[in-house]
Enzyme design. Sequence first.
Site, PDB file in Angstrom:
ATOM      1  N   TYR A 159       0.825  -1.219   0.000  1.00 55.20           N
ATOM      2  CA  TYR A 159       0.000   0.000   0.000  1.00 55.20           C
ATOM      3  C   TYR A 159       0.862   1.273   0.000  1.00 55.20           C
ATOM      4  O   TYR A 159       0.853   2.054  -0.958  1.00 55.20           O
ATOM      5  CB  TYR A 159      -0.929  -0.065   1.216  1.00 55.20           C
ATOM      6  CG  TYR A 159      -1.711   1.178   1.552  1.00 55.20           C
ATOM      7  CD1 TYR A 159      -2.427   1.874   0.588  1.00 55.20           C
ATOM      8  CD2 TYR A 159      -1.769   1.623   2.871  1.00 55.20           C
ATOM      9  CE1 TYR A 159      -3.167   3.005   0.925  1.00 55.20           C
ATOM     10  CE2 TYR A 159      -2.510   2.730   3.221  1.00 55.20           C
ATOM     11  CZ  TYR A 159      -3.205   3.433   2.247  1.00 55.20           C
ATOM     12  OH  TYR A 159      -3.934   4.528   2.589  1.00 55.20           O
ATOM     13  N   ASN A 213      -1.434   6.874  11.832  1.00 56.45           N
ATOM     14  CA  ASN A 213      -2.428   6.023  11.139  1.00 56.45           C
ATOM     15  C   ASN A 213      -2.632   6.477   9.691  1.00 56.45           C
ATOM     16  O   ASN A 213      -3.204   7.538   9.464  1.00 56.45           O
ATOM     17  CB  ASN A 213      -3.740   6.036  11.914  1.00 56.45           C
ATOM     18  CG  ASN A 213      -3.587   5.307  13.233  1.00 56.45           C
ATOM     19  OD1 ASN A 213      -2.803   5.720  14.082  1.00 56.45           O
ATOM     20  ND2 ASN A 213      -4.287   4.213  13.400  1.00 56.45           N
ATOM     21  N   TYR A 270       6.046  -6.268  17.001  1.00 55.90           N
ATOM     22  CA  TYR A 270       6.102  -5.459  15.775  1.00 55.90           C
ATOM     23  C   TYR A 270       6.849  -4.152  16.049  1.00 55.90           C
ATOM     24  O   TYR A 270       7.840  -3.829  15.384  1.00 55.90           O
ATOM     25  CB  TYR A 270       4.677  -5.178  15.259  1.00 55.90           C
ATOM     26  CG  TYR A 270       4.616  -4.090  14.232  1.00 55.90           C
ATOM     27  CD1 TYR A 270       5.260  -4.226  13.011  1.00 55.90           C
ATOM     28  CD2 TYR A 270       3.929  -2.894  14.493  1.00 55.90           C
ATOM     29  CE1 TYR A 270       5.219  -3.208  12.066  1.00 55.90           C
ATOM     30  CE2 TYR A 270       3.891  -1.882  13.556  1.00 55.90           C
ATOM     31  CZ  TYR A 270       4.538  -2.039  12.342  1.00 55.90           C
ATOM     32  OH  TYR A 270       4.504  -1.026  11.418  1.00 55.90           O
ATOM     33  N   LEU A 302      -8.971   0.295  11.054  1.00 54.52           N
ATOM     34  CA  LEU A 302     -10.321   0.792  11.312  1.00 54.52           C
ATOM     35  C   LEU A 302     -11.040   1.279  10.043  1.00 54.52           C
ATOM     36  O   LEU A 302     -12.147   0.802   9.740  1.00 54.52           O
ATOM     37  CB  LEU A 302     -10.261   1.930  12.348  1.00 54.52           C
ATOM     38  CG  LEU A 302     -11.611   2.560  12.692  1.00 54.52           C
ATOM     39  CD1 LEU A 302     -12.528   1.539  13.350  1.00 54.52           C
ATOM     40  CD2 LEU A 302     -11.422   3.777  13.603  1.00 54.52           C
ATOM     41  N   ALA A 346      -5.890  -6.083  22.667  1.00 59.92           N
ATOM     42  CA  ALA A 346      -4.654  -6.075  23.463  1.00 59.92           C
ATOM     43  C   ALA A 346      -3.621  -5.139  22.858  1.00 59.92           C
ATOM     44  O   ALA A 346      -3.437  -5.113  21.639  1.00 59.92           O
ATOM     45  CB  ALA A 346      -4.086  -7.491  23.545  1.00 59.92           C
ATOM     46  N   THR A 391       7.517   3.401  12.718  1.00 62.68           N
ATOM     47  CA  THR A 391       6.123   3.418  13.172  1.00 62.68           C
ATOM     48  C   THR A 391       5.951   4.063  14.551  1.00 62.68           C
ATOM     49  O   THR A 391       6.871   4.014  15.384  1.00 62.68           O
ATOM     50  CB  THR A 391       5.591   1.964  13.238  1.00 62.68           C
ATOM     51  OG1 THR A 391       4.356   1.950  13.950  1.00 62.68           O
ATOM     52  CG2 THR A 391       6.553   1.035  13.951  1.00 62.68           C
ATOM     53  N   ARG A 430      -6.783   8.372  17.562  1.00 60.77           N
ATOM     54  CA  ARG A 430      -5.636   8.179  16.674  1.00 60.77           C
ATOM     55  C   ARG A 430      -5.470   9.381  15.751  1.00 60.77           C
ATOM     56  O   ARG A 430      -6.402  10.142  15.518  1.00 60.77           O
ATOM     57  CB  ARG A 430      -5.830   6.925  15.799  1.00 60.77           C
ATOM     58  CG  ARG A 430      -5.842   5.618  16.582  1.00 60.77           C
ATOM     59  CD  ARG A 430      -4.460   5.273  17.111  1.00 60.77           C
ATOM     60  NE  ARG A 430      -4.430   4.020  17.838  1.00 60.77           N
ATOM     61  CZ  ARG A 430      -4.676   3.879  19.145  1.00 60.77           C
ATOM     62  NH1 ARG A 430      -4.997   4.934  19.875  1.00 60.77           N
ATOM     63  NH2 ARG A 430      -4.587   2.701  19.718  1.00 60.77           N
ATOM     64  N   ALA A 447       9.531  -3.063   2.908  1.00 63.44           N
ATOM     65  CA  ALA A 447       9.215  -4.492   3.040  1.00 63.44           C
ATOM     66  C   ALA A 447       9.300  -4.915   4.505  1.00 63.44           C
ATOM     67  O   ALA A 447      10.358  -4.796   5.126  1.00 63.44           O
ATOM     68  CB  ALA A 447      10.191  -5.314   2.203  1.00 63.44           C
ATOM     69  N   ALA A 448       8.181  -5.380   5.065  1.00 67.61           N
ATOM     70  CA  ALA A 448       8.155  -5.761   6.483  1.00 67.61           C
ATOM     71  C   ALA A 448       6.861  -6.487   6.796  1.00 67.61           C
ATOM     72  O   ALA A 448       5.890  -6.408   6.037  1.00 67.61           O
ATOM     73  CB  ALA A 448       8.247  -4.510   7.363  1.00 67.61           C
TER      74      ALA A 448
HETATM   75  N1  UDP Z   1     -10.378  -0.448  15.815  1.00 65.03           N
HETATM   76  C1  UDP Z   1     -11.703  -0.818  16.080  1.00 65.03           C
HETATM   77  N2  UDP Z   1     -12.310  -1.717  15.232  1.00 65.03           N
HETATM   78  C2  UDP Z   1     -11.664  -2.243  14.149  1.00 65.03           C
HETATM   79  C3  UDP Z   1     -10.329  -1.857  13.879  1.00 65.03           C
HETATM   80  C4  UDP Z   1      -9.709  -0.963  14.741  1.00 65.03           C
HETATM   81  O1  UDP Z   1     -12.302  -0.353  17.045  1.00 65.03           O
HETATM   82  O2  UDP Z   1     -12.265  -3.053  13.425  1.00 65.03           O
HETATM   83  C5  UDP Z   1      -9.722   0.546  16.690  1.00 65.03           C
HETATM   84  C6  UDP Z   1      -8.406   0.070  17.301  1.00 65.03           C
HETATM   85  O3  UDP Z   1      -8.655  -0.605  18.515  1.00 65.03           O
HETATM   86  C7  UDP Z   1      -7.673   1.385  17.481  1.00 65.03           C
HETATM   87  C8  UDP Z   1      -8.154   2.251  16.333  1.00 65.03           C
HETATM   88  O4  UDP Z   1      -9.379   1.646  15.886  1.00 65.03           O
HETATM   89  O5  UDP Z   1      -8.064   1.997  18.686  1.00 65.03           O
HETATM   90  C9  UDP Z   1      -7.204   2.291  15.169  1.00 65.03           C
HETATM   91  O6  UDP Z   1      -6.807   0.949  14.867  1.00 65.03           O
HETATM   92  P1  UDP Z   1      -6.030   0.559  13.564  1.00 65.03           P
HETATM   93  O7  UDP Z   1      -5.852  -0.941  13.563  1.00 65.03           O
HETATM   94  O8  UDP Z   1      -6.678   1.161  12.372  1.00 65.03           O
HETATM   95  O9  UDP Z   1      -4.608   1.271  13.718  1.00 65.03           O
HETATM   96  P2  UDP Z   1      -3.512   1.237  14.921  1.00 65.03           P
HETATM   97  O10 UDP Z   1      -3.773   2.481  15.716  1.00 65.03           O
HETATM   98  O11 UDP Z   1      -3.685  -0.020  15.680  1.00 65.03           O
HETATM   99  O12 UDP Z   1      -2.233   1.307  14.177  1.00 65.03           O
END
Ligand code: UDP
Length: 319
Positions: free
Chosen positions: A11, A165, A136, A188, A280, A112, A219, A69-70
């Site tokens: 992406y 994000n 990660y 999300l 988590a 990140t 976020r 790449a990761a």
């Molecule tokens: N989140 C959620 N439902 C989902 C995916 C993510 O509530 O289906 C929440 C997740 O717990 C975090 C925020 O959305 O608080 C952003 O998550 P995402 O995985 O997009 O990015 P991250 O901040 O983990 O890199």
Amino acid sequence: MKLLVTGGAGYIGSVVAAQLVEAGHEVTVLDDLSTGHADAVPAGARFVHRSITEVGDALDGVEGVLHFAAKSLVGESVEKPGLYWAHNLGGTLALLDAMRSHGVSRIVFSSTAATYGEPERSPILESDPTRPTNPYGASKLAVDTALTAYAGLHGLGAVSLRYFNVAGAYTAADGRVLRERHTVETHLIPNVLKVATGERESVSVFGTDYPTADGTCVRDYIHVADLARAHLLALSACTQGEHKIYNLGSGTGFSVQEVIEVCREVTGHPVPAVVGPRRAGDPAVLVASSDKIQQELGWKAERASIRDIVADAWNALTR
Ligand code: UDP
């Protein structure tokens, strides 16, 4: 410049590769296609289907590397930490050694916000403590540590960009729309949009008991086109013997509830949301201070509106 983009079929890597080609660079994309898509490689780039541990002659004549790449799934990293150490740290060390033997001394690295872990304050500065809460983030932080050492020892010029994000889509000059296409989608915005397209019935909200205004996590969302542009600036900022680290976000936080609401408005779909338990390792608030990259490299988010970011992602899905 002659450049190698590892992970350029993914992406973010594909958007950066497209912008580099559009800026007149000679680009080779190296990708093992474990998660990327060959059709995301820009038409004007050469494609090498290979792992970063076997980069070899793909570095011939190359002046700089942009390294994407990761492995990047937090949950998977908790279940299979060895995979993350091997790919993210081991793979990058192999790449760095290959770069040394080919005399390539510039690298822009895809780091990140997960390197910070649970922050002590918001917005997060680059000088804040790095205490990753999952393998990660730990493996990405280990690469940052290695880059600092290689810069000091071997004269490498490195820039790490710490993404918050990333979302949205990019229309390349050749007309192709580059968007998130993960087989396992954890993010999300794409998950909410899957409800609007009918691929999913509802979106799960991971926890409503966080110490935030509406109880859901906050976020900092950045448009992929803005993020990609920072890589071109970072490439010019690579200075032999130095490792520079910059956060990349828009500086504004949005809660999970707010993002879902914007998605409802943009798509016109009611998007049912189901409250579930916390995921988590999720910190309550992650917002970047991007002052450093603004001041030192002159970068600025041009598409900081969450509505624009969601609308671009939605248009890319439905066009
Ligand atoms: N989140 C959620 N439902 C989902 C995916 C993510 O509530 O289906 C929440 C997740 O717990 C975090 C925020 O959305 O608080 C952003 O998550 P995402 O995985 O997009 O990015 P991250 O901040 O983990 O890199």
